[in-house]
Write an enzyme that holds these catalytic residues in place. Structure first.
Site, PDB file in Angstrom:
ATOM      1  CE  LYS A 197      -1.379   2.843   3.183  1.00 61.31           C
ATOM      2  NZ  LYS A 197      -1.624   3.878   2.526  1.00 61.31           N
ATOM      3  N   GLY A 249       7.314   4.279   8.869  1.00 60.96           N
ATOM      4  CA  GLY A 249       6.302   6.143   8.336  1.00 60.96           C
ATOM      5  C   GLY A 249       6.797   6.392  10.130  1.00 60.96           C
ATOM      6  N   GLY A 254       3.645   3.614  13.540  1.00 62.85           N
ATOM      7  CA  GLY A 254       4.184   2.143  14.024  1.00 62.85           C
ATOM      8  C   GLY A 254       3.875   1.643  15.231  1.00 62.85           C
ATOM      9  CD  GLU A 271      13.621   0.082   8.591  1.00 63.65           C
ATOM     10  OE1 GLU A 271      14.576   1.067   9.058  1.00 63.65           O
ATOM     11  OE2 GLU A 271      13.844  -1.143   8.622  1.00 63.65           O
ATOM     12  CB  CYS A 305      13.039   8.322   8.441  1.00 60.41           C
ATOM     13  SG  CYS A 305      14.109   6.918   7.464  1.00 60.41           S
ATOM     14  CD  GLU A 402      10.638  11.642  12.157  1.00 63.03           C
ATOM     15  OE1 GLU A 402       9.521  11.167  11.821  1.00 63.03           O
ATOM     16  OE2 GLU A 402      11.280  11.271  11.385  1.00 63.03           O
TER      17      GLU A 402
END
Ligand code: NAD
Ligand code: MG
Length: 499
Positions: A197, A249, A254, A271, A305, A402
């Protein structure tokens, strides 16, 4: 749908042809398939804020069809399961060749859909995808077991490593094609089947990859692509026919996936996010620091990331490093994906633009603005100038969270012990780095820093052979290399009594 909208002149005829269809459908069981209920969504070109294409929107019913197709393709005796390991590898090689043959088309689609400067899509994204597929040509033949000296009398024990099954793979929008390949290549090499996806912001190159995989000869149902958003992803995660979830993502999503997969006892590879510190020692080559720290945070407009989003420079060189990066930031070109001079393209979406703007506002209150900070230059496109803050406050939001945009925060430090502690004082652990000319200092930091990737005098290097992933809130498991392949395999021990 507005396929008639004017595309930049240099867009290749092949990309134009791909975009000319009225609707981009899922790829399920080897066929282009509209959604069961006919629903669609639009994907946007973030350089211009115009609609680039209409895409089938996958609901739970479409996910179910794709998972059923993947299950059939995985059944014992299916062409895929009967295929010799070397032939599976050869198919990945054929797909790599097709990606290479369609390099300009894929780069154009990526740049239009994501906003990244096309020269980077051409030189980094597409070659990265090809390299990853080619790395796995030899993987199927390396999936070997061993004989085990067990205690029983006249018992022979050996291990095999078998494909884990149907894999639900969910990817983000920052490197859409590369992320898709990072997921599918080891899964297919292992002999699994896949429902991929792509992100709702950037579905196009994954759908094209699905078409190319069929052209390469990968059997129908082995690699399915269902477009859609987080709800589509949720349906995939919750589907009982899925054996493994692999996700890249946000840390928040997650966590939600891990919770659900934990309940269902599905294997996961995650990840997730990062807030990665780059440390500058007083003996570092400061020209290299400025150049590489700049690219470390501003490449892909900070939507990486493992971006070096927190710079910790020794107080004796702090001013010089900050001045060097600020100067580069002020002179770097922010522009559309098809402007040849652009270094920073737009952010991927209105949502990300708003999010990053919020962090810049927060930074203005808690830190000193040295460069950038411009959010809306009054033009179409989700542009943000490369932004640099300085602060001594380790608890500032922009130091801890982040941002996933072109925003760097720089902080001074005094001693090695202090900076190693501060660099590790984060919930994340994706990447960390140090610039120093001293070998002992380099090794000291390499051992001290808690992160999945440590960089010495460089940033952001990676390779299909080198494991990539994070400590702590940066994820579970690794992609790439033997670890990445093992994530799609189940070990089996077989005992044979011969007396
Ligand atoms: P996200 O995590 O929401 O989306 C990533 C992918 O997951 C997309 O394909 C999305 O459709 C899907 N998804 C969303 N919710 C889901 C759910 N509940 N179950 C299953 N799948 C789901 O990321 P975003 O909202 O696009 O970006 C938000 C932030 O995430 C960014 O600002 C950044 O901090 C982080 N991010 C990290 C990476 C990375 O490479 N680690 C990539 C993109 C975004
Ligand atoms: Mg888009």
């Amino acid at each position: 749908m507005t396929a008639s909208r004017t595309l930049p002149e240099s867009v290749s005829p092949q990309a134009r042809e791909f975009l000319a269809v009225a609707q981009h459908d899922h790829i399920i069981d080897g066929r282009s398939t509209a959604s069961v209920d006919g629903s669609t969504f639009d994907t946007i070109d973030p350089s211009t804020e115009t609609v680039l294409g209409t895409v089938a929107y996958g609901t739970a019913a479409d996910v179910d069809l794709a998972v059923q197709a993947a299950r059939r393709a995985f059944e014992a005796g299916s062409p895929w399961r009967r295929m010799a390991a070397a032939d599976r590898g050869a198919l990945l090689g054929r797909l790599a060749d097709l990606v290479e043959a369609h390099a300009d088309e894929l780069a154009d689609l990526e740049s239009l859909d994501n906003g990244k400067p096309r020269r980077f899509a051409r030189t980094i994204d597409v070659p990265g995808a090809i390299a990853n597929l080619r790395y796995h040509i030899g993987s199927p033949a390396r999936i070997q077991g061993r004989t085990v000296p067990v205690r029983g009398k006249d018992v022979f024990c050996y291990t095999t490593r078998e494909p884990i099954g149907v894999c639900g793979q969910i990817v983000p929008w920052n490197f859409p094609l590369v992320m898709a390949v990072w997921k599918i290549a080891p899964a297919l090499a292992a002999g699994c089947t896949v429902v991929l996806k792509p992100a709702e912001q950037t579905p196009l190159t994954a759908l094209r990859l699905g078409q190319l995989a069929l052209e390469a000869g990968i059997p129908p149902g082995v690699f399915n692509v269902v477009a859609g958003d987080g709800e589509t992803g949720k349906a995939l995660v919750a589907h009982p026919g899925v054996d493994k979830i692999s996700f890249t993502g946000s840390t928040a999503v997650g966590r939600a996936i891990a919770e659900r997969a934990g309940r269902d006892l599905k294997s996961v590879t995650l990840e997730l996010g990062g807030k990665s510190p780059l440390i500058v020692m007083p003996d570092a080559d400061l020209d290299a620091v400025v150049k590489r720290a700049f690219a470390g945070i501003y490449f892909n407009s900070g939507q990486v990331c493992s971006a070096s989003s927190r710079l910790l420079a020794h107080e004796s060189v702090f001013e010089q490093v900050v001045a060097g990066i600020a100067e580069k930031a002020r002179t770097s070109v922010v522009g559309g994906a098809f402007d040849d001079d652009s270094y920073l393209g737009p952010l991927v979406s209105h949502e990300q633009h708003t999010r990053v703007a919020g962090y810049i506002e927060s930074g203005r209150k808690s830190a000193d603005l040295v460069a950038g900070g411009t959010i809306d230059a009054g033009r179409a496109g989700y542009f943000v100038d490369p932004t640099l803050f300085t602060t001594a406050d380790d608890n500032a939001e922009i130091v801890r969270e982040e941002i996933f945009g072109p925003v760097l925060v720089a902080q001074p430090f005094e001693s090695i012990e202090e900076v190693a502690y501060r660099a590790n004082d984060t919930e994340y652990g994706l990447a960390a780095g140090v610039f120093t000319r001293d070998l002992a200092t380099a090794h000291k930091f390499a051992a001290l820093l808690r992160a999945g990737s440590v960089y010495v005098n460089c940033w952001g290097l990676g390779d299909p052979a080198a494991p990539f992933g994070g400590f702590g809130a940066s994820g579970i498991g690794r992609e790439h290399g033997e670890e990445g392949l093992a994530a799609y395999l189940e070990p089996k021990s077989t005992f044979i009594q011969f007396s």
